[in-house]
Design a protein around this motif. Structure first.
Motif, PDB file in Angstrom:
ATOM      1  N   SER A  15       1.008  -1.270   0.012  1.00  0.00           N
ATOM      2  CA  SER A  15       0.158  -0.059   0.033  1.00  0.00           C
ATOM      3  C   SER A  15       0.916   1.279   0.044  1.00  0.00           C
ATOM      4  CB  SER A  15      -1.017  -0.023   1.231  1.00  0.00           C
ATOM      5  OG  SER A  15      -0.316   0.019   2.288  1.00  0.00           O
ATOM      6  N   HIS A  16       2.038   1.059   0.665  1.00  0.00           N
ATOM      7  CA  HIS A  16       2.948   2.178   0.535  1.00  0.00           C
ATOM      8  C   HIS A  16       3.993   2.410  -0.365  1.00  0.00           C
ATOM      9  CE1 HIS A  16       1.603   4.271   4.360  1.00  0.00           C
ATOM     10  NE2 HIS A  16       1.163   2.980   4.574  1.00  0.00           N
ATOM     11  N   ASN A  17       3.787   1.388  -1.338  1.00  0.00           N
ATOM     12  CA  ASN A  17       4.940   1.280  -2.488  1.00  0.00           C
ATOM     13  C   ASN A  17       6.218   1.139  -2.056  1.00  0.00           C
ATOM     14  OD1 ASN A  17       2.774   1.439  -4.868  1.00  0.00           O
ATOM     15  ND2 ASN A  17       2.789   3.504  -4.351  1.00  0.00           N
ATOM     16  N   ILE A  18       6.651   0.320  -0.972  1.00  0.00           N
ATOM     17  CA  ILE A  18       7.769   0.063  -0.460  1.00  0.00           C
ATOM     18  C   ILE A  18       8.573  -1.125  -1.167  1.00  0.00           C
ATOM     19  CG2 ILE A  18       9.157  -0.596   1.612  1.00  0.00           C
ATOM     20  CD1 ILE A  18       7.229   0.957   3.223  1.00  0.00           C
ATOM     21  N   ASN A  19       9.679  -0.818  -1.777  1.00  0.00           N
ATOM     22  CA  ASN A  19      10.525  -1.924  -2.512  1.00  0.00           C
ATOM     23  C   ASN A  19      11.967  -1.897  -2.379  1.00  0.00           C
ATOM     24  OD1 ASN A  19      11.157   0.251  -4.365  1.00  0.00           O
ATOM     25  ND2 ASN A  19       8.975  -0.044  -5.456  1.00  0.00           N
ATOM     26  N   LYS A  65      13.647   0.841   3.451  1.00  0.00           N
ATOM     27  CA  LYS A  65      14.194  -0.082   2.785  1.00  0.00           C
ATOM     28  C   LYS A  65      14.835  -1.033   3.671  1.00  0.00           C
ATOM     29  CE  LYS A  65      18.591  -0.520  -0.273  1.00  0.00           C
ATOM     30  NZ  LYS A  65      19.450   0.302  -0.978  1.00  0.00           N
ATOM     31  N   ALA A  66      15.150  -1.030   4.756  1.00  0.00           N
ATOM     32  CA  ALA A  66      15.734  -1.968   5.639  1.00  0.00           C
ATOM     33  C   ALA A  66      14.630  -2.824   5.977  1.00  0.00           C
ATOM     34  CB  ALA A  66      16.315  -1.215   6.969  1.00  0.00           C
ATOM     35  N   ASN A  67      13.425  -2.250   6.226  1.00  0.00           N
ATOM     36  CA  ASN A  67      12.240  -2.940   6.574  1.00  0.00           C
ATOM     37  C   ASN A  67      11.812  -4.130   5.322  1.00  0.00           C
ATOM     38  OD1 ASN A  67      11.664  -2.222   9.158  1.00  0.00           O
ATOM     39  ND2 ASN A  67      10.520  -0.410   8.490  1.00  0.00           N
ATOM     40  N   PHE A  68      11.961  -3.286   4.339  1.00  0.00           N
ATOM     41  CA  PHE A  68      11.778  -4.329   3.026  1.00  0.00           C
ATOM     42  C   PHE A  68      12.579  -5.568   3.003  1.00  0.00           C
ATOM     43  CE2 PHE A  68      12.518  -5.720  -1.219  1.00  0.00           C
ATOM     44  CZ  PHE A  68      11.393  -5.700  -1.949  1.00  0.00           C
ATOM     45  N   TRP A  69      13.715  -5.469   3.377  1.00  0.00           N
ATOM     46  CA  TRP A  69      14.677  -6.483   3.192  1.00  0.00           C
ATOM     47  C   TRP A  69      14.661  -7.484   4.504  1.00  0.00           C
ATOM     48  CZ3 TRP A  69      16.313  -8.270  -1.103  1.00  0.00           C
ATOM     49  CH2 TRP A  69      16.563  -7.312  -2.305  1.00  0.00           C
ATOM     50  N   VAL A  70      14.318  -7.118   5.760  1.00  0.00           N
ATOM     51  CA  VAL A  70      13.887  -7.833   6.570  1.00  0.00           C
ATOM     52  C   VAL A  70      12.790  -8.765   6.476  1.00  0.00           C
ATOM     53  CG1 VAL A  70      13.155  -7.872   9.096  1.00  0.00           C
ATOM     54  CG2 VAL A  70      15.262  -6.416   8.441  1.00  0.00           C
ATOM     55  N   TYR A  71      11.762  -8.019   5.802  1.00  0.00           N
ATOM     56  CA  TYR A  71      10.635  -8.692   5.656  1.00  0.00           C
ATOM     57  C   TYR A  71      10.934  -9.855   4.360  1.00  0.00           C
ATOM     58  CZ  TYR A  71       6.019  -9.672   3.106  1.00  0.00           C
ATOM     59  OH  TYR A  71       5.128 -10.695   2.494  1.00  0.00           O
TER      60      TYR A  71
END
Length: 375
Positions: free
Chosen positions: A147-151, A159-165
């Motif tokens: 929803s927040h277009n994080i990639n 960015k850190a959260n994306f890669w942990v996910y």
């Protein structure tokens, strides 16, 4: 190594200008967080976002404050659990407050820190066991990312959260032998020739790993097109490897042990993690969900030994935790009951020493050995 812990206290002392209440107990948890689970989160992040950026927000964000206290207390309760039983109710208390604050944040117009909190709560649940609550927060994190277009092109904490996910996704996909929910084709990755940062190159190999998982456990896993795609992935892996620096080369040390394993040294932990998953990917391509060609048998043994060599070496806890799901595939395919048992003991040690749940992986391995023994 066990952490010396102070006796829990109910004394309170508010910090000037802060919106949280700091006590000797919570101050200890915040410091323990930096020494322990924060390093797990930053395994593939040379910016050390969870060790440097997140702590700057803690005292002004009750949501993050309680999430971190819950996550750290849960780790302390599970690690060397016989010594640290008093941390469990403290972890549950902070977790309950985190959940209340997260629901409030998601129901408000501002979702500030909601993704970070969801990642932390998902991590709290994951170290204990993957259950219903973990699935809810896992799916919640994915919805917030979408929803927040994080990639992969996001910056800073996003960015850190994306890669942990992504690492959570990979762990769940390998445990369930199912494709990832967040399609790697939608990650918006961009890799540059000549890249030297070990964390970036490590994330690159995780992107390859995610696509391989989707191939070998996807609906077309046994088709002729799948066979061709496996060959293309093997070529892609060698292209990735050809541009690596010497930090990705494991240096053997000591003597080979009775099981044929030998410890290796990597100067950078992210490089060791990348090398570990490079070898796991080969096993997936060669042997999952079944042996693709008898020609691969010697290569499978070589890859399984290399995986185990890394796992028995002296590496930080962050690598030991993330390696557990890959170790299952080394144990599954390596020859010899003694070697399989050796890997099983590595998994047990991770849970006993670090509190990270490995029983489900060990149970899969036990069931596999029983099936092989009855065959």
């Amino acid at each position: 190594m066990a952490i010396s812990t102070p006796a829990p206290t109910i004394d309170t002392a508010s910090t000037s200008g802060a919106s949280v209440t700091l006590t000797p107990e919570t101050a200890f948890l915040l410091q323990a967080y930096l020494r322990t689970v924060a390093t797990w989160m930053d395994l593939m992040d040379h910016s050390c976002t969870y060790q440097l950026s997140i702590p700057r927000l803690i005292l002004s964000s009750p949501l993050l404050f309680h999430c971190i206290c819950a996550f750290t207390a849960k780790h302390l309760a599970l690690a060397h659990s016989r010594q640290n039983t008093f941390w469990d109710p403290i972890a549950r208390q902070h977790y309950g407050e985190s959940l209340r604050l997260l629901i409030s944040a998601l129901n408000s117009s501002s979702h500030e820190h909601a993704l970070t909190a969801t990642i932390l709560m998902s991590s709290y649940e994951m170290i204990g066991a993957v259950g219903l609550e973990h699935r809810r927060h896992f799916l919640g994190a994915m919805m917030l990312i979408k929803s927040h277009n994080i990639n992969a092109q996001s910056q800073g904490i996003d960015k850190a959260n994306f890669w942990v996910y992504v690492r959570h996704e990979i762990s769940v996909a390998l445990s369930s032998e199912q494709p990832l929910l967040l399609d790697p084709e939608d990650w918006d990755v961009r890799w540059e020739d000549g890249e030297t940062r070990e964390d970036v190159l490590g994330n690159h190999v995780l992107w390859i790993l995610a696509r391989v998982i989707n191939l070998v456990y996807g609906k077309d896993k046994t088709s002729e097109a799948s066979h061709q795609k496996r060959e293309e992935f093997l070529h892609e892996l060698e292209e990735w490897r050809s541009g690596l620096s010497d930090t990705f080369v494991g240096i053997p040390y000591g003597d080979e042990d009775e099981d044929g394993f030998r410890k290796v040294y990597f100067p950078v932990t992210a490089a060791a993690a990348a090398a570990f998953w490079y070898h796991v990917i080969h096993i997936l391509l060669y042997a999952e969900p079944g042996l693709q060609d008898p020609f691969y048998a010697p290569q499978i043994q070589d890859q399984a030994i290399r995986i185990t060599n890394i796992a028995i070496s002296e590496f930080p806890d962050s690598l030991r935790v993330f390696a557990t799901h890959g170790l299952y595939y080394a144990a599954k395919h390596i020859d010899g009951l003694n070697r399989k048992a050796r890997i099983w003991h590595i998994l047990n040690d991770v849970e006993a020493q670090l509190g990270y749940h490995t029983r489900s992986v060990g149970k899969r391995l036990q069931d596999l050995l029983l099936d092989q023994g009855n065959a």
